[in-house]
Structure formats: structure tokens, C-alpha cells
Scaffold this motif. Structure first.
Motif, PDB file in Angstrom:
ATOM      1  N   GLY A  71      39.715  41.194  43.444  1.00 48.24           N
ATOM      2  CA  GLY A  71      39.466  41.388  42.011  1.00 48.24           C
ATOM      3  C   GLY A  71      38.446  42.486  41.785  1.00 48.24           C
ATOM      4  O   GLY A  71      38.051  43.214  42.716  1.00 48.24           O
ATOM      5  N   GLY A  72      37.998  42.586  40.532  1.00 48.39           N
ATOM      6  CA  GLY A  72      37.049  43.630  40.170  1.00 48.39           C
ATOM      7  C   GLY A  72      35.698  43.442  40.844  1.00 48.39           C
ATOM      8  O   GLY A  72      35.057  44.412  41.251  1.00 48.39           O
ATOM      9  N   THR A  73      35.266  42.198  40.970  1.00 49.24           N
ATOM     10  CA  THR A  73      33.949  41.930  41.560  1.00 49.24           C
ATOM     11  C   THR A  73      33.893  42.438  42.998  1.00 49.24           C
ATOM     12  O   THR A  73      32.941  43.120  43.400  1.00 49.24           O
ATOM     13  CB  THR A  73      33.661  40.414  41.511  1.00 49.24           C
ATOM     14  OG1 THR A  73      33.642  40.021  40.133  1.00 49.24           O
ATOM     15  CG2 THR A  73      32.344  40.062  42.159  1.00 49.24           C
ATOM     16  N   HIS A  99      28.568  45.546  34.238  1.00 52.95           N
ATOM     17  CA  HIS A  99      28.928  44.146  34.514  1.00 52.95           C
ATOM     18  C   HIS A  99      27.985  43.587  35.596  1.00 52.95           C
ATOM     19  O   HIS A  99      27.504  44.352  36.444  1.00 52.95           O
ATOM     20  CB  HIS A  99      30.388  44.129  35.004  1.00 52.95           C
ATOM     21  CG  HIS A  99      30.956  42.764  35.162  1.00 52.95           C
ATOM     22  ND1 HIS A  99      30.945  42.080  36.359  1.00 52.95           N
ATOM     23  CD2 HIS A  99      31.558  41.946  34.275  1.00 52.95           C
ATOM     24  CE1 HIS A  99      31.523  40.902  36.198  1.00 52.95           C
ATOM     25  NE2 HIS A  99      31.903  40.797  34.938  1.00 52.95           N
ATOM     26  N   SER A 101      28.579  42.265  38.267  1.00 53.50           N
ATOM     27  CA  SER A 101      29.019  42.585  39.636  1.00 53.50           C
ATOM     28  C   SER A 101      28.525  43.960  40.078  1.00 53.50           C
ATOM     29  O   SER A 101      28.573  44.285  41.266  1.00 53.50           O
ATOM     30  CB  SER A 101      30.546  42.497  39.760  1.00 53.50           C
ATOM     31  OG  SER A 101      31.179  43.314  38.805  1.00 53.50           O
ATOM     32  N   MET A 149      30.476  52.283  34.126  1.00 57.94           N
ATOM     33  CA  MET A 149      31.766  51.682  33.761  1.00 57.94           C
ATOM     34  C   MET A 149      32.538  52.570  32.792  1.00 57.94           C
ATOM     35  O   MET A 149      31.941  53.326  32.018  1.00 57.94           O
ATOM     36  CB  MET A 149      31.554  50.288  33.177  1.00 57.94           C
ATOM     37  CG  MET A 149      30.848  50.264  31.859  1.00 57.94           C
ATOM     38  SD  MET A 149      29.913  48.728  31.529  1.00 57.94           S
ATOM     39  CE  MET A 149      31.002  47.443  32.040  1.00 57.94           C
ATOM     40  N   ASN A 153      32.693  45.665  28.740  1.00 55.77           N
ATOM     41  CA  ASN A 153      33.488  44.457  28.513  1.00 55.77           C
ATOM     42  C   ASN A 153      33.051  43.654  27.288  1.00 55.77           C
ATOM     43  O   ASN A 153      33.810  42.856  26.766  1.00 55.77           O
ATOM     44  CB  ASN A 153      33.452  43.557  29.752  1.00 55.77           C
ATOM     45  CG  ASN A 153      32.069  43.379  30.314  1.00 55.77           C
ATOM     46  OD1 ASN A 153      31.384  44.341  30.632  1.00 55.77           O
ATOM     47  ND2 ASN A 153      31.630  42.134  30.414  1.00 55.77           N
ATOM     48  N   ASP A 178      33.661  51.525  37.108  1.00 56.50           N
ATOM     49  CA  ASP A 178      34.245  50.200  36.971  1.00 56.50           C
ATOM     50  C   ASP A 178      35.200  50.298  35.772  1.00 56.50           C
ATOM     51  O   ASP A 178      34.767  50.276  34.622  1.00 56.50           O
ATOM     52  CB  ASP A 178      33.110  49.196  36.720  1.00 56.50           C
ATOM     53  CG  ASP A 178      33.623  47.803  36.363  1.00 56.50           C
ATOM     54  OD1 ASP A 178      34.835  47.649  36.153  1.00 56.50           O
ATOM     55  OD2 ASP A 178      32.792  46.881  36.280  1.00 56.50           O
ATOM     56  N   VAL A 180      37.611  48.202  35.096  1.00 51.64           N
ATOM     57  CA  VAL A 180      38.277  46.899  34.990  1.00 51.64           C
ATOM     58  C   VAL A 180      38.827  46.653  33.578  1.00 51.64           C
ATOM     59  O   VAL A 180      39.904  46.097  33.411  1.00 51.64           O
ATOM     60  CB  VAL A 180      37.300  45.779  35.434  1.00 51.64           C
ATOM     61  CG1 VAL A 180      37.750  44.408  34.946  1.00 51.64           C
ATOM     62  CG2 VAL A 180      37.169  45.780  36.949  1.00 51.64           C
ATOM     63  N   GLN A 181      38.098  47.093  32.552  1.00 51.09           N
ATOM     64  CA  GLN A 181      38.571  46.815  31.185  1.00 51.09           C
ATOM     65  C   GLN A 181      39.615  47.826  30.704  1.00 51.09           C
ATOM     66  O   GLN A 181      40.328  47.547  29.743  1.00 51.09           O
ATOM     67  CB  GLN A 181      37.387  46.784  30.203  1.00 51.09           C
ATOM     68  CG  GLN A 181      36.517  45.551  30.337  1.00 51.09           C
ATOM     69  CD  GLN A 181      37.242  44.244  29.968  1.00 51.09           C
ATOM     70  OE1 GLN A 181      38.220  44.244  29.230  1.00 51.09           O
ATOM     71  NE2 GLN A 181      36.767  43.138  30.512  1.00 51.09           N
ATOM     72  N   SER A 201      41.176  45.316  37.981  1.00 52.91           N
ATOM     73  CA  SER A 201      41.412  43.879  38.181  1.00 52.91           C
ATOM     74  C   SER A 201      42.692  43.455  37.462  1.00 52.91           C
ATOM     75  O   SER A 201      42.854  43.736  36.266  1.00 52.91           O
ATOM     76  CB  SER A 201      40.208  43.109  37.623  1.00 52.91           C
ATOM     77  OG  SER A 201      40.460  41.732  37.620  1.00 52.91           O
ATOM     78  N   HIS A 203      43.983  40.636  36.260  1.00 49.22           N
ATOM     79  CA  HIS A 203      44.087  39.715  35.109  1.00 49.22           C
ATOM     80  C   HIS A 203      43.616  40.315  33.798  1.00 49.22           C
ATOM     81  O   HIS A 203      43.716  39.682  32.746  1.00 49.22           O
ATOM     82  CB  HIS A 203      43.389  38.381  35.404  1.00 49.22           C
ATOM     83  CG  HIS A 203      41.898  38.416  35.481  1.00 49.22           C
ATOM     84  ND1 HIS A 203      41.114  37.652  34.654  1.00 49.22           N
ATOM     85  CD2 HIS A 203      41.051  39.067  36.300  1.00 49.22           C
ATOM     86  CE1 HIS A 203      39.839  37.847  34.968  1.00 49.22           C
ATOM     87  NE2 HIS A 203      39.775  38.696  35.966  1.00 49.22           N
ATOM     88  N   LYS A 204      43.091  41.557  33.844  1.00 52.44           N
ATOM     89  CA  LYS A 204      42.683  42.194  32.594  1.00 52.44           C
ATOM     90  C   LYS A 204      43.846  42.968  31.965  1.00 52.44           C
ATOM     91  O   LYS A 204      43.737  43.453  30.856  1.00 52.44           O
ATOM     92  CB  LYS A 204      41.510  43.148  32.824  1.00 52.44           C
ATOM     93  CG  LYS A 204      40.333  42.530  33.558  1.00 52.44           C
ATOM     94  CD  LYS A 204      39.619  41.445  32.769  1.00 52.44           C
ATOM     95  CE  LYS A 204      38.421  40.940  33.565  1.00 52.44           C
ATOM     96  NZ  LYS A 204      37.590  40.009  32.844  1.00 52.44           N
TER      97      LYS A 204
HETATM   98  C1  LIG Z   1      33.792  45.402  33.351  1.00 50.77           C
HETATM   99  C2  LIG Z   1      34.106  44.331  34.344  1.00 50.77           C
HETATM  100  N1  LIG Z   1      33.872  44.543  35.644  1.00 50.77           N
HETATM  101  C3  LIG Z   1      34.152  43.627  36.577  1.00 50.77           C
HETATM  102  C4  LIG Z   1      34.676  42.398  36.237  1.00 50.77           C
HETATM  103  C5  LIG Z   1      34.976  41.403  37.312  1.00 50.77           C
HETATM  104  O1  LIG Z   1      36.361  41.353  37.555  1.00 50.77           O
HETATM  105  P1  LIG Z   1      37.014  40.083  38.271  1.00 50.77           P
HETATM  106  O2  LIG Z   1      37.074  38.998  37.259  1.00 50.77           O
HETATM  107  O3  LIG Z   1      38.375  40.548  38.682  1.00 50.77           O
HETATM  108  O4  LIG Z   1      36.165  39.774  39.441  1.00 50.77           O
HETATM  109  C6  LIG Z   1      34.919  42.115  34.891  1.00 50.77           C
HETATM  110  C7  LIG Z   1      35.423  40.794  34.485  1.00 50.77           C
HETATM  111  O5  LIG Z   1      35.137  40.303  33.417  1.00 50.77           O
HETATM  112  C8  LIG Z   1      34.641  43.116  33.914  1.00 50.77           C
HETATM  113  O6  LIG Z   1      34.862  42.901  32.617  1.00 50.77           O
END
Ligand SMILES: Cc1ncc(COP(=O)(O)O)c(C=O)c1O
Length: 378
Positions: A71-73, A99, A101, A149, A153, A178, A180-181, A201, A203-204
Motif C-alpha cells: 500500500g501507500g504506507t 501523511h 507515513s 505529496m 488527503n 506521495d 496516493v490521493q 495505493s 484502494h484510493k
Molecule cells: C496521502 C496519503 N498517503 C499515504 C496513505 C497511506 O496509504 P495506505 O492506506 O495504502 O497505506 C494515505 C491513506 O490515507 C494517504 O491519504
């Protein structure tokens, strides 16, 4: 009973039916371990490589630049740790609204490895000050990784990643974003941008949870962050999440196929909600940028002034069947404003911030119900 309204897509976007189907098929038919050399293993491996090709194609990356993660983390952790451990980075520059992470990983590295971490300040909408970054890069010869990022988020602010990338390139710094969003919602061509790492990631963007990927520009050769077998060309050990990978690739190709029509539709929803609240509840303040050029169109954040009713707003919305998010973390039972809300201003003193995050699955009729509910509870 009225249908529930889901406006927490930035937390997790509902999985697409097509994605569930390809994943169910993968779970049923791809039984082999992708590392096995027999035909069952080869079939699973082929599905992974086909998915990698699909994802690389969406980003205009080479196949060898995409590495699957949980995942993103994990993607964010890998980028920061590998840059420091293997690529000679001695300074991390991040923003104050990354985030956890990124922020917690950077702080961990600072504590345990003595690396300098600098947090850039942001304006009242969460935008970094590009001159602050420029001055930092100009003022030191330290090998630096800048991790900013693409879109936030909680408030949706889009950072100037092209400008940041060019600055990093000019000063010999590595650049991680990052994304992810934004991946799946905004196009991102890595071949035209000076970028070292990018995290995403599944699931986003309406794919499964527990799967993501890290783009690593081919100029940067990294060793495994998670030790074990030689999966992912010896960069990420562990038996691959085959169904997750196949599902994520399906979700991303769906998003790319329908990107412009869906983004136009969601942009209109977002403008509609902003306008309705401006007219009907002028005491509610828009925290995010109004324009979808500056703010990711899936996210809008409002400040609700404090009152006896509004203090229980999220709970009341939940009871009314409306899922939104407070942008706050619960610690020791007490709600405290998130680091993002704290970084952009003094919002927590006299009320709270609420994030509505939308997708193409939402409708104007749903937003009308949200406005009605807010009228009742604010
Ligand atoms: C900007 C951002 N980075 C990283 C993550 C972490 O992603 P994951 O849920 O896949 O670990 C999120 C999740 O909310 C996020 O919004």
C-alpha cells in the motif's frame, strides 16, 4: 429507511464491480506461487507482469520501474528508508502537512540515524512556499531527498510537483511524491517529469485495500527494504498479493479509460456543494481552495463554527446515514485537530473541520441531503 451517503472516498473508495470480478477469478484460478517455475506458478507470475505492464503504461513508466507494495504506507517507507540507507541522502525535506507515513518515517529516521529533517511551512490553504524550498536547496550541498505529496488527503491542496521536480533536479536532490490521493484521478506522466520516486495505493482509486506500488526512476537502483526472497526483482521480498495486484491494475485502467468524463462530473458535484453551502449556510467557511485547478476535485474541507449541535456534527451525520470525515485523530479519547488543520491556521479554536470526499458514484441529490442535514445540525 433512506440510502446511506458515502462521502469518505479519500479514506477508501468503494471497489468497482469489475475489479471484484477479476479478483475473484484470480483467487479461483491463479493458485500457484508466482515464484514457482511450474505452470501454475508461471500463470500467476504472468498475471503479475501483465498488471505491471498496465500500470506502467498508465504512468508512462518502464515496466522495470514499478514495484508492488502492501500500500501507500509501505511505498512511502521504502522511498525514505532506501534514499537514506542506500543513496547517500543525509537530509530529508518534507512539508508540515504530509501523511503520517511520511512524517513519522522521517522523524524515525531522524531519531535513529541522525539525519536532518526539515519541514516546509504552508500557507492557509496548505500550499508550500516554493521559495522556502529553493533557499534550502541553494543553501546546502547536503545530499537531499525532497518528499512532497501531490495532493493533500485532508484538504486536497495540489502541490506544484513540476516546479519542485525541476528545482530538485537543478540542485542534485532526489524527489519523491506521495501521489496516493491523485493517481487514478489526475493523469501523471513520469517520463516528462524529473521525479525519483512516486507512491500510490489501490484502494484510493476504487481498487482493493492492502496493495499499492512504488515507482522508482531507473536512475536509482535500490536494494530491498523488506528482506527475504528475491520477489519484485529483489526489491520487495514476500509472496506477491496476486489478486490484489490484478485488481489494482484493473481499477487503474478503468480510471484512466474514464478519467475525463468522471473528473468533469465530480468537479461539478464539488462546485455544487460549495455553492449550496455558500448560499444556505454562509457561516460555514471553505477551508480548501475553491478551484479544482488548485485542489483535488474529490476533496473539499469546510470549517463549521462551534455550537452545541455542531460539536456532535460527525456523529449526527453518521446517524443520518452520511459518512464524512473530521480530519482529526483521536488520542486518549480526546479529539484533537489533525496536524494538517493545525499547520494551516487557527481553525480548531472555534469549531471543527469536516472533509467531504466524493467519487463518480455520488449524486447531486445526495449532496442536497447533506446540505439539509447540515442546515439542521449547524
Ligand atoms: C496521502 C496519503 N498517503 C499515504 C496513505 C497511506 O496509504 P495506505 O492506506 O495504502 O497505506 C494515505 C491513506 O490515507 C494517504 O491519504
Amino acid at each position: 429507511m433512506k440510502k446511506s451517503i458515502y462521502l469518505d472516498n479519500a479514506a477508501s473508495a468503494p471497489i468497482l464491480d469489475d475489479v471484484v470480478e477479476v479478483m475473484a477469478d484470480a483467487l479461483r484460478t491463479l493458485n500457484g506461487n508466482p515464484s514457482s517455475t511450474h505452470k501454475f506458478g508461471r500463470k500467476a507470475k504472468a498475471a503479475i507482469e501483465q498488471s505491471r505492464k498496465t500500470i506502467a503504461g498508465c504512468l508512462n513508466a518502464s515496466i522495470g520501474e514499478i514495484f508492488f507494495t502492501s500500500g501507500g504506507t509501505e511505498a512511502n517507507n521504502t522511498a525514505l528508508h532506501c534514499a537514506v540507507d542506500q543513496l547517500g541522502v543525509t537530509r530529508l525535506i518534507i512539508s508540515s502537512i504530509e501523511h503520517p507515513s511520511i512524517i513519522n518515517t522521517a522523524n524515525y529516521i531522524a531519531t535513529h540515524q541522525g539525519i536532518e529533517v526539515v519541514q516546509l511551512t504552508v500557507n492557509e490553504h496548505g500550499l508550500i512556499h516554493i521559495d522556502e524550498l529553493k533557499n534550502l536547496l541553494e543553501g546546502s550541498n547536503q545530499k537531499t531527498l525532497v518528499s512532497i505529496m501531490h495532493a493533500n488527503n485532508e484538504i486536497g491542496t495540489i502541490q506544484p510537483v513540476d516546479q519542485i521536480g525541476v528545482l530538485c533536479q537543478e540542485h542534485g536532490a532526489l524527489f519523491h511524491t506521495d501521489a496516493v490521493q491523485t493517481i487514478g484521478h489526475l493523469p501523471f506522466d513520469v517520463s516528462t517529469r524529473p521525479i525519483s520516486f512516486l507512491s500510490a495505493s489501490g484502494h484510493k482509486f476504487h481498487g482493493p485495500k492492502g496493495i499499492g506500488f512504488l515507482y522508482v526512476n531507473s536512475d536509482n537502483i535500490i536494494e530491498p527494504y523488506i528482506q527475504g526472497g528475491s520477489q519484485e526483482r529483489n526489491v520487495r521480498a514476500g509472496t506477491e498479493n496476486v489478486a490484489g495486484i490484478v485488481g489494482m491494475a484493473k481499477a487503474l485502467s478503468h480510471c484512466y479509460e474514464h478519467m475525463s468524463e468522471k473528473s468533469d462530473y465530480v468537479k461539478e458535484l464539488r462546485s455544487y456543494l460549495i455553492e449550496q453551502l455558500r448560499v444556505k449556510l454562509p457561516q460555514i467557511e471553505l477551508v480548501s481552495y475553491a478551484s479544482s485547478d488548485d485542489c483535488l476535485f474529490t476533496i473539499v474541507n469546510f470549517h463549521i463554527p462551534s455550537s452545541a449541535k455542531s460539536d456532535l456534527l460527525l456523529m449526527n451525520l453518521d446517524i443520518a446515514g452520511i459518512a464524512a470525515s473530521g480530519g482529526s485523530a483521536c488520542s486518549s479519547g480526546a479529539e484533537k485537530p489533525s496536524h494538517v488543520i493545525e499547520a494551516i491556521g487557527n481553525y480548531s479554536e472555534n469549531g471543527k473541520c469536516v472533509r467531504f470526499s466524493m467519487s463518480f458514484m455520488n449524486t447531486k441529490a445526495e449532496l442536497d441531503r447533506v446540505v439539509d442535514a447540515l442546515t439542521k445540525y449547524v
